[in-house]
Design an enzyme around this catalytic site. Structure first.
Site, PDB file in Angstrom:
ATOM      1  N   ARG A  49     -10.042 -11.859   1.260  1.00 38.58           N
ATOM      2  CA  ARG A  49     -10.861 -12.919   0.668  1.00 38.58           C
ATOM      3  C   ARG A  49     -10.176 -14.278   0.750  1.00 38.58           C
ATOM      4  O   ARG A  49     -10.835 -15.317   0.738  1.00 38.58           O
ATOM      5  CB  ARG A  49     -11.199 -12.554  -0.783  1.00 38.58           C
ATOM      6  CG  ARG A  49     -10.035 -12.449  -1.738  1.00 38.58           C
ATOM      7  CD  ARG A  49     -10.374 -11.661  -2.999  1.00 38.58           C
ATOM      8  NE  ARG A  49     -10.551 -10.234  -2.697  1.00 38.58           N
ATOM      9  CZ  ARG A  49     -10.892  -9.319  -3.608  1.00 38.58           C
ATOM     10  NH1 ARG A  49     -11.112  -9.683  -4.862  1.00 38.58           N
ATOM     11  NH2 ARG A  49     -11.017  -8.058  -3.275  1.00 38.58           N
ATOM     12  N   LYS A  86       0.847  -1.192   0.000  1.00 36.14           N
ATOM     13  CA  LYS A  86       0.000   0.000   0.000  1.00 36.14           C
ATOM     14  C   LYS A  86       0.886   1.246   0.000  1.00 36.14           C
ATOM     15  O   LYS A  86       1.928   1.273   0.659  1.00 36.14           O
ATOM     16  CB  LYS A  86      -0.894   0.030   1.246  1.00 36.14           C
ATOM     17  CG  LYS A  86      -1.951  -1.048   1.311  1.00 36.14           C
ATOM     18  CD  LYS A  86      -2.748  -0.928   2.604  1.00 36.14           C
ATOM     19  CE  LYS A  86      -3.741  -2.062   2.765  1.00 36.14           C
ATOM     20  NZ  LYS A  86      -4.847  -1.961   1.808  1.00 36.14           N
TER      21      LYS A  86
END
Length: 505
Positions: free
Chosen positions: A353, A279
């Protein structure tokens, strides 16, 4: 921890630091809400006019302070806005009461005791006011040395609900429920706010173990060796780059009279750097909150146990830290999941996920009546719904509707979202059974479709993407503080209550 009591005492004779009253926005100016009759009488029926002179309108979130009149032992009156005055014959809504109580509790930080004289038409209203006050009084000061200079204000010490009936079973049950749910929700907030150097997967699992023992919940913790032996490739793949190993925590609450079984699954990334798909600066400073889903599931299971609901509830906390290192999963790697399916990892920052997929499949092996997962999953959902609303996806439209209605009932903003089958093709992989990324547009829906692949056949399932409301980076509002909010906890508890009552499924 803020104490909570019910009282039938008259407002003038009650010893407290302040009396909280409600004021609504009427057609011709502010209107004093029921509960403040004694105060209004002390002002010769002109309290509304006095408040208007001080600038009060009755708008939601508004706070007006004034000295208490002669004859009152409390020195201060706090008038809090309830929003629009209800139509004739109607009562104030539960959420309006929650918000007003929360605002008042925040305004009275540092006070020892406050008497809340807000409208209480029934026991449900008492529960709403209690809930709002206890949530609004929350503060996270574990890392602040505010005591030395005397400037730090602790939370409101005690809340007394005037008009409550201590001996009435319904009133007593309502405030006991409020206390149990808010205490666990505030525990979730504490976990979310705890810095990641002090809350890694092992530490989170330890907290869950202590709480489980206290409340009669069976707990099982799978460490790296157990995860490796079991073939949990998703959780292991996400945690591979961190010195702090991953964990899968199973919390099992059972009741002898239960007829239904719910499974709650929470994403628990205790810190998300993005991994190799790192990030950028400006996007990683609050990533301690990426375990908010697991915190919500943990809090909900404990709250259900404390309430003694006749429903079996299993909580699955998929815990890992997503870090870059020489051992981290790379973009292009293929992971073999607990279900046996293979996943090509195209972006290591789509890690939530992956851990959820393993936990969903594990939950499916017990064939529960329904599975609900909760996760700070996608920025796309924040773009779609903003910072205060979570998205709800499901493989059953009626179940999705039931969740949205349950969320609305407890005051959590949600919105039903679709799972368009045509978006599934974007996750086709030439190398593996599925990729962890698909089309960029509709990314939140793509994530939901990915998760659906790991739910057992015939099992009702829903996905709550709480990426927006899980962590409040703005100022506090209503009963919501800055920082961790505990989003999803009350919706999960309400689902369990509805299931226990036979009103769901």
């Amino acid at each position: 921890m803020t104490a909570l009591t019910l009282s039938t005492a008259a407002a003038p004779g009650l010893r407290a630091d302040a009396i909280v009253i409600g004021v609504a926005k009427g057609a011709k100016g502010p209107v004093v809400a029921p509960g403040a009759e004694a105060l209004d009488k002390a002002y010769d029926g002109s309290l509304a006019g006095v408040l208007e002179t001080l600038g009060a309108s009755g708008g939601e979130g508004e706070v007006t302070k004034l000295p208490a009149p002669s004859g009152f032992k409390a020195p201060l009156v706090v008038a809090v806005g309830l929003g629009a005055e209800p139509e004739k014959g109607a009562e104030y809504g539960a959420e309006a009461l929650r918000k007003a109580a929360g605002v008042a509790a925040r305004a009275l930080a540092g006070s020892k005791k406050a008497a809340f004289a807000l409208p209480l038409a029934d026991a449900a209203d008492a529960g709403a006011v209690a809930e709002g006050a206890l949530l609004g009084a929350y503060s996270f000061d574990a890392y602040k040395d505010s005591g030395k200079d005397g400037k730090g204000k602790g939370p409101l010490g005690e809340v007394t609900l005037l008009g409550g009936k201590p001996r009435d079973k319904a009133f007593k049950a309502a405030v006991e429920r409020a206390a149990a749910v808010t205490e666990e929700l505030n525990r979730a907030r504490d976990l979310i706010n705890t810095p990641p150097n002090d809350l890694n997967p092992e530490a989170f699992a330890a907290v869950a173990q202590v709480a489980a023992k206290e409340h009669g919940i069976k707990v099982q913790v799978l460490d790296e060796k157990a995860l490796q032996k079991g073939g949990y490739g998703g959780i292991l793949g996400v945690g591979a780059g961190s010195a702090a190993g991953p964990r899968l925590v199973k919390l099992s609450y059972t009741h002898s009279k239960a007829k239904k079984h719910l499974a709650f699954v929470g994403k628990g990334i205790t810190y998300d750097s993005g991994g190799i798909s790192l990030k950028p600066a400006g996007h990683n400073e609050t990533m301690k909150c990426d375990m908010s889903g697991a915190a919500a599931v943990f809090a909900a299971v404990v709250a259900v146990a404390r309430l003694g609901l006749p429903v079996n509830v299993t909580g699955w906390l998929a815990l890992a830290e997503n870090m870059p290192s020489g051992s981290a999963t790379r973009p292009g790697d293929v992971l073999r999941m607990y279900s046996g399916k293979t996943v090509e990892v195209l972006n290591t920052d789509a890690e939530g996920r992956l851990v959820l997929a393993d936990a969903l499949w594990a939950a499916s092996q017990e064939n529960p009546d329904a599975i609900v997962d909760v996760a700070t999953l996608t920025g796309a959902m924040v773009l779609a719904l903003g910072n205060r609303t979570f998205g709800v996806m499901a493989n059953d439209d009626a179940f999705r509707t039931a969740i949205v209605e349950a969320a609305e009932e407890v005051g959590e903003a949600s919105w039903p979202m679709p799972l368009p089958d045509h978006l599934r093709k974007g996750m086709d992989s030439p190398t593996a059974d599925i990729a962890n990324m698909g089309e960029r547009m509709g990314g939140g829906l793509v994530a939901g479709l990915f998760l659906r692949e790991f739910v057992g056949d015939g099992i009702t399932w829903a996905h709550l993407d709480i990426a927006g409301p899980a962590f409040n980076e703005q100022g506090p509002f209503g009963y919501t503080p800055k920082g961790g909010t505990g989003s999803g906890v009350r919706t999960l508890v309400r689902l369990a209550e509805l299931t226990a009552a036979g009103d769901l499924g």
